[in-house]
Design a protein around this motif. Structure first.
Motif, PDB file in Angstrom:
ATOM      1  N   ALA A 184       0.823  -1.209   0.000  1.00 18.63           N
ATOM      2  CA  ALA A 184       0.000   0.000   0.000  1.00 18.63           C
ATOM      3  C   ALA A 184       0.853   1.253   0.000  1.00 18.63           C
ATOM      4  O   ALA A 184       0.580   2.217  -0.730  1.00 18.63           O
ATOM      5  N   GLU A 185       1.892   1.263   0.811  1.00 22.89           N
ATOM      6  CA  GLU A 185       2.727   2.452   0.932  1.00 22.89           C
ATOM      7  C   GLU A 185       3.588   2.685  -0.303  1.00 22.89           C
ATOM      8  O   GLU A 185       3.892   3.828  -0.645  1.00 22.89           O
ATOM      9  N   ALA A 186       3.973   1.613  -0.965  1.00 27.10           N
ATOM     10  CA  ALA A 186       4.827   1.758  -2.139  1.00 27.10           C
ATOM     11  C   ALA A 186       4.050   2.207  -3.370  1.00 27.10           C
ATOM     12  O   ALA A 186       4.613   2.845  -4.265  1.00 27.10           O
ATOM     13  N   ALA A 187       2.768   1.892  -3.419  1.00 24.75           N
ATOM     14  CA  ALA A 187       1.962   2.219  -4.599  1.00 24.75           C
ATOM     15  C   ALA A 187       1.617   3.709  -4.619  1.00 24.75           C
ATOM     16  O   ALA A 187       1.534   4.357  -3.571  1.00 24.75           O
ATOM     17  N   PRO A 188       1.389   4.257  -5.793  1.00 24.17           N
ATOM     18  CA  PRO A 188       0.994   5.669  -5.876  1.00 24.17           C
ATOM     19  C   PRO A 188      -0.366   5.897  -5.231  1.00 24.17           C
ATOM     20  O   PRO A 188      -1.201   4.992  -5.168  1.00 24.17           O
ATOM     21  N   ASP A 189      -0.604   7.118  -4.737  1.00 32.25           N
ATOM     22  CA  ASP A 189      -1.932   7.453  -4.231  1.00 32.25           C
ATOM     23  C   ASP A 189      -2.956   7.257  -5.340  1.00 32.25           C
ATOM     24  O   ASP A 189      -2.721   7.623  -6.491  1.00 32.25           O
ATOM     25  N   GLY A 190      -4.075   6.679  -4.979  1.00 33.40           N
ATOM     26  CA  GLY A 190      -5.108   6.415  -5.967  1.00 33.40           C
ATOM     27  C   GLY A 190      -4.978   5.060  -6.635  1.00 33.40           C
ATOM     28  O   GLY A 190      -5.876   4.656  -7.381  1.00 33.40           O
ATOM     29  N   ARG A 233      -8.659   4.269   6.184  1.00 34.80           N
ATOM     30  CA  ARG A 233      -7.428   4.879   5.653  1.00 34.80           C
ATOM     31  C   ARG A 233      -6.984   4.186   4.368  1.00 34.80           C
ATOM     32  O   ARG A 233      -6.517   4.844   3.423  1.00 34.80           O
ATOM     33  N   ALA A 234      -7.133   2.869   4.328  1.00 35.64           N
ATOM     34  CA  ALA A 234      -6.773   2.142   3.106  1.00 35.64           C
ATOM     35  C   ALA A 234      -7.643   2.587   1.939  1.00 35.64           C
ATOM     36  O   ALA A 234      -7.158   2.774   0.812  1.00 35.64           O
ATOM     37  N   ALA A 235      -8.928   2.776   2.196  1.00 36.85           N
ATOM     38  CA  ALA A 235      -9.830   3.242   1.136  1.00 36.85           C
ATOM     39  C   ALA A 235      -9.479   4.660   0.698  1.00 36.85           C
ATOM     40  O   ALA A 235      -9.577   4.996  -0.493  1.00 36.85           O
ATOM     41  N   GLN A 236      -9.074   5.486   1.643  1.00 35.44           N
ATOM     42  CA  GLN A 236      -8.725   6.872   1.301  1.00 35.44           C
ATOM     43  C   GLN A 236      -7.481   6.946   0.434  1.00 35.44           C
ATOM     44  O   GLN A 236      -7.292   7.920  -0.294  1.00 35.44           O
ATOM     45  N   ARG A 237      -6.642   5.926   0.493  1.00 35.20           N
ATOM     46  CA  ARG A 237      -5.477   5.861  -0.389  1.00 35.20           C
ATOM     47  C   ARG A 237      -5.830   5.276  -1.746  1.00 35.20           C
ATOM     48  O   ARG A 237      -5.051   5.387  -2.690  1.00 35.20           O
ATOM     49  N   SER A 238      -6.996   4.616  -1.831  1.00 34.38           N
ATOM     50  CA  SER A 238      -7.340   3.898  -3.065  1.00 34.38           C
ATOM     51  C   SER A 238      -8.696   4.336  -3.592  1.00 34.38           C
ATOM     52  O   SER A 238      -8.800   5.383  -4.233  1.00 34.38           O
TER      53      SER A 238
END
Length: 315
Positions: free
Chosen positions: A194-200, A239-244
């Motif tokens: 999750a942290e390595a992937a781009p936001d969205g 928080r995971a959803a807010q990143r994706s």
């Protein structure tokens, strides 16, 4: 509440028209059409279609013939290898190991060993084939080749495709205790992706998936309830959803139905009804076997969708 609410479907063809086109080409044994449908796809779209073709039961003789005609063909190898993996898992079933018979395990392992032979050749010739490597991670889990080997295969894929969600989801299963992993490694990997992937990007859905697996591993009804009532768990899913899926840069891509399905279920289980309703609205009647199989497929989908629409404006 939208009305009427259509019955859910878990058929990938309902979300991805190209899947229906692919099935028609397979049924017609039209290899040029199959090749054309998979040409110029990005690695997410290609992996999705390779898996759908591999899971098409009636394509067995056709895929074997195409592969036998040219075992060096990259697509033919990926399709046949995936077909053997899918056939093997159908023999095994999705039950826990103690409920799988010896004969089932025999057929399962035989298919996976044959798949491995085909897929080793594909990845040796084409080391950037994301679909083939993803299936090799599935094979490693099924043949119980161990955590290190599964991670080695993932790392080989990630060298070319560092954010390939289907492969990450497969390795996450391997890292869970039911496959001889542990929760520390499972959650660490989900957060790493999750942290390595781009936001969205969709990859943060792995955190929701880790929480779902942890909940399912509870030993009692009370532990189940306590886990879902935990504020840190609900906050982590949000928080995971807010990143994706809730991020402004998020765009539905191949595999989006599974991503939104997992968030819809986890938002429902943690009582975040407004967030759940937003995912059900986009899904409509579309879902995926994972995660809805864990809550009785259509029954669970329908129950949580109705609750989300009824309670969403109050949460």
């Amino acid at each position: 509440m939208p009305a009427p609410l259509p019955a859910p479907t878990f058929d990938a063809g309902a979300a991805y028209p190209e899947v229906e086109d692919l099935r028609e080409a397979l049924d017609a044994a039209d290899w040029p059409a199959v090749r054309s449908l998979l040409a110029d796809r990005d690695h997410d779209g290609r992996t999705l279609l390779v898996r759908e073709a591999g899971d098409h039961v009636d394509a067995d003789a056709f895929l074997r013939r195409v592969y036998d005609e040219d075992p060096t063909d990259q697509l033919a190898g990926a399709l046949l290898g995936t077909h053997l993996v899918c056939a093997g898992w159908r023999i095994r079933s999705g039950a826990r190991a103690q409920y799988v018979s010896r004969s089932q395990f025999g057929g399962f392992h035989e298919h996976l060993r044959r798949a491995e032979q085909v897929l080793i050749d594909v990845t040796a010739r084409y080391p950037d084939d994301a679909a083939a490597w993803t299936e090799r991670i599935n094979v490693a889990r099924g043949l119980q080749l161990g955590q290190n080997e599964a991670r080695r295969r993932y790392d080989r894929l990630a060298h070319h495709h560092p954010h390939h969600l289907p492969a990450q989801a497969s390795l996450l299963q391997q890292l869970c205790p039911k496959w001889s992993g542990d929760w520390d490694r499972a959650f660490a990997f989900a957060r790493e992706c999750a942290e390595a992937a781009p936001d969205g990007a969709p990859n943060a859905v792995l955190i929701a998936g880790a929480h779902l697996e942890r909940w399912l591993d509870a030993d009692s009804d009370q532990e189940w309830a306590d886990y879902l009532r935990s504020t840190p768990v609900a906050d982590d899913v949000l928080r995971a959803a807010q990143r994706s899926v809730l991020h402004p840069d998020y765009v539905d891509r191949p595999g989006w139905v599974g991503v939104r399905s997992l968030f819809a279920l986890m938002f429902s289980l943690t009582g975040q009804w407004s967030a759940a309703a937003s995912q059900f609205t986009v899904l409509g009647n579309r879902g995926t076997t994972y995660p809805w199989a864990y809550v009785d497929y259509a029954e669970g989908f329908t129950k949580y969708r109705s609750a989300a629409y009824a309670k969403g404006d109050k949460s």
